[in-house]
Write a protein that holds these residues in place. Structure first.
Motif: not given
Length: 122
Positions: A88-109
């Motif tokens: 469960r914790k791994i799934a939570e971390v992976e979901a959070y990482l996915a959100q962070l990747n979206v934020v990073r991509d938006e910031l780069r753009a």
């Protein structure tokens, strides 16, 4: 050992140990004089809680690991309930990482667009 000794050995506070006891994670048999009496098994429980907390587990998430140790297992993650918490914790971390990747991509753009507007390139 008494609560102060356990706290010192584990590198924590007596307040934290009392809180673990209050939450049902640490059972403390009492001597006839009312003092808590801890042994090496209690130290293992406290260290398990500390290790899990250091990697971001909520206190309640440590319960299956503590229960596993109390059941006599050498490791707190030897039981199916503890493995389920890891998953469960791994799934939570992976979901959070996915959100962070979206934020990073938006910031780069946004940064790239800002540079273009200023005629700077990168």
């Amino acid at each position: 050992m008494r609560i102060g000794e356990l706290a010192s050995t584990a590198g924590t506070t007596t307040k934290a140990l009392r809180y673990y006891e209050e939450r049902g994670l640490l059972d403390a048999p009492r001597r006839t004089n009312g003092y808590r009496d801890y042994d090496e098994s209690h130290l293992r429980v406290v260290r398990e809680i500390q290790t899990l907390r250091e990697i971001g587990f909520a206190l309640e998430d440590t319960r299956p690991f503590v229960d596993c140790l109390r059941a006599g297992h050498e490791e707190g993650d030897s039981c199916p309930d503890a493995i389920a918490v890891y998953r469960r914790k791994i799934a939570e971390v992976e979901a959070y990482l996915a959100q962070l990747n979206v934020v990073r991509d938006e910031l780069r753009a946004k940064l790239a667009a800002a540079h273009l507007r200023r005629g700077e390139g990168n």
